[in-house]
Design a protein around this motif. Structure first.
Motif, mmCIF file in Angstrom:
data_model
loop_
_atom_site.group_PDB
_atom_site.id
_atom_site.type_symbol
_atom_site.label_atom_id
_atom_site.label_comp_id
_atom_site.label_asym_id
_atom_site.label_seq_id
_atom_site.Cartn_x
_atom_site.Cartn_y
_atom_site.Cartn_z
ATOM 1 N N GLY A 42 0.760 -1.427 -0.023
ATOM 2 C CA GLY A 42 -0.278 0.170 -0.172
ATOM 3 C C GLY A 42 0.719 1.325 -0.129
ATOM 4 N N SER A 45 2.829 1.776 -3.201
ATOM 5 C CA SER A 45 2.067 2.138 -5.284
ATOM 6 C C SER A 45 1.756 4.003 -4.156
ATOM 7 C CB SER A 45 -0.236 1.693 -4.695
ATOM 8 O OG SER A 45 -0.678 2.140 -5.070
ATOM 9 N N LEU A 46 1.457 4.464 -2.946
ATOM 10 C CA LEU A 46 0.975 5.627 -2.708
ATOM 11 C C LEU A 46 2.393 6.325 -3.175
ATOM 12 C CD1 LEU A 46 -0.426 7.664 -0.895
ATOM 13 C CD2 LEU A 46 0.804 7.261 0.816
ATOM 14 N N ALA A 85 -1.150 -2.208 -6.332
ATOM 15 C CA ALA A 85 -2.524 -1.500 -5.110
ATOM 16 C C ALA A 85 -3.446 -2.800 -5.079
ATOM 17 C CB ALA A 85 -3.094 -0.694 -6.085
ATOM 18 N N GLY A 130 -11.024 3.216 -0.865
ATOM 19 C CA GLY A 130 -9.887 2.384 -1.963
ATOM 20 C C GLY A 130 -9.928 1.680 -3.190
ATOM 21 N N ALA A 133 -10.073 4.123 -5.919
ATOM 22 C CA ALA A 133 -9.296 4.350 -6.574
ATOM 23 C C ALA A 133 -8.572 3.379 -6.803
ATOM 24 C CB ALA A 133 -7.912 4.529 -5.312
ATOM 25 N N TRP A 168 -4.751 10.217 -7.424
ATOM 26 C CA TRP A 168 -3.864 10.360 -5.840
ATOM 27 C C TRP A 168 -5.608 10.842 -4.612
ATOM 28 C CZ3 TRP A 168 0.189 11.203 -3.771
ATOM 29 C CH2 TRP A 168 0.385 12.166 -2.864
ATOM 30 N N THR A 171 -6.723 7.600 -2.811
ATOM 31 C CA THR A 171 -5.303 7.261 -2.199
ATOM 32 C C THR A 171 -5.312 7.379 -1.077
ATOM 33 O OG1 THR A 171 -4.451 6.018 -4.152
ATOM 34 C CG2 THR A 171 -2.734 6.284 -2.418
ATOM 35 N N HIS A 174 -7.539 6.992 1.858
ATOM 36 C CA HIS A 174 -7.284 5.714 2.670
ATOM 37 C C HIS A 174 -6.054 5.514 2.899
ATOM 38 C CE1 HIS A 174 -8.348 1.242 1.303
ATOM 39 N NE2 HIS A 174 -6.501 1.542 1.532
ATOM 40 N N THR A 175 -5.343 6.189 2.949
ATOM 41 C CA THR A 175 -4.446 5.612 3.097
ATOM 42 C C THR A 175 -4.416 6.612 5.034
ATOM 43 O OG1 THR A 175 -2.915 5.700 1.183
ATOM 44 C CG2 THR A 175 -1.678 6.183 3.399
#
Length: 229
Positions: A42, A45-46, A85, A130, A133, A168, A171, A174-175
């Motif tokens: 995760g 990916s970010l 992801a 998520g 995204a 973006w 994400t 979500h993070t």
């Protein structure tokens, strides 16, 4: 004609992604295997999306030619961000919610009531973000090639690729939930420690600062051009 540069970009981004993924995995060696791989992919990916988002503003701010030569890497960065992801999602489905899709949206089975009840509202919302995204990312990755650009036409292809900004922010939100809020439901941070909170804020802040600086510079340049005419 473009095969060798494209292959080189894929190889370089894949190699750097593998190295970054390994370092992220090792940074949480004390966590359970599922959470280690889940978070490492995760975060990777970010990070890749952030790099892709930063290249455009950097190219507008810098006069160095090598910066502009990095712009094509946005395509490969986006593709491998989406692949990371996808694997991240598979790990969650298999290891966290154990293919009980109701749990993915915050529901747990209540044995006394004999039905599912909502117990984690934030978990549901974060996973909806998520999933959105991921769907955006899959569309962007699937069209990140010359064939799609030629078939769709420049205007339609560019419109689709502008969804990167949506990807973006979905994400980021979500993070942010999993870094700052999820484990508060249990009055403890599990697993510990989670070192990524400050780097996450610095990363998001850096991308925002670059975008703002590039926007201001573009605005000033347009004003000067209008004044000159």
């Amino acid at each position: 004609m473009n095969g060798k540069p494209t292959l080189f970009r894929h190889g370089l981004v894949l190699g750097l992604s593998g190295l970054a993924g390994y370092l992220l995995l090792e940074s949480r060696a004390e966590w359970s295997e599922m959470h280690r791989y889940n978070r490492a992919l995760g975060d990777l990916s970010l990070l890749l999306i952030a790099m892709a988002m930063a290249l455009g503003p950097l190219a507008r701010l810098s006069t160095a030619r090598f910066v502009r030569k990095l712009l094509p890497y946005r395509r490969e960065l986006g593709i491998y961000a989406v692949l990371a992801a996808i694997v991240h999602t598979i790990i969650i489905l298999l290891g966290w919610v154990e293919l009980d899709f109701a749990r993915l949206f915050g529901f747990e089975f209540h044995p006394q009531l004999q039905r599912y009840v909502m117990v984690q509202h934030g978990f549901a919302l974060a996973n909806i973000l998520g999933i959105a995204a991921l769907l955006y990312g899959i569309v962007l990755a699937a069209t990140s090639n010359d064939f799609s650009q030629n078939r769709l036409g420049a205007s339609v292809w560019k419109y689709i690729q502008q969804g990167t900004y949506v990807l973006w922010w979905l994400t980021v939100l979500h993070t942010a939930y999993f870094l700052f809020f999820h484990f508060l439901d249990f009055h403890r941070q599990t697993p510990e420690p989670n070192w990524a909170q400050w780097p996450f804020m610095a990363l998001v802040g850096a991308v925002l600062a670059l975008q703002l600086a590039a926007t201001i510079r573009t605005w000033h340049a347009q004003r000067h051009r209008r004044a000159a005419t």
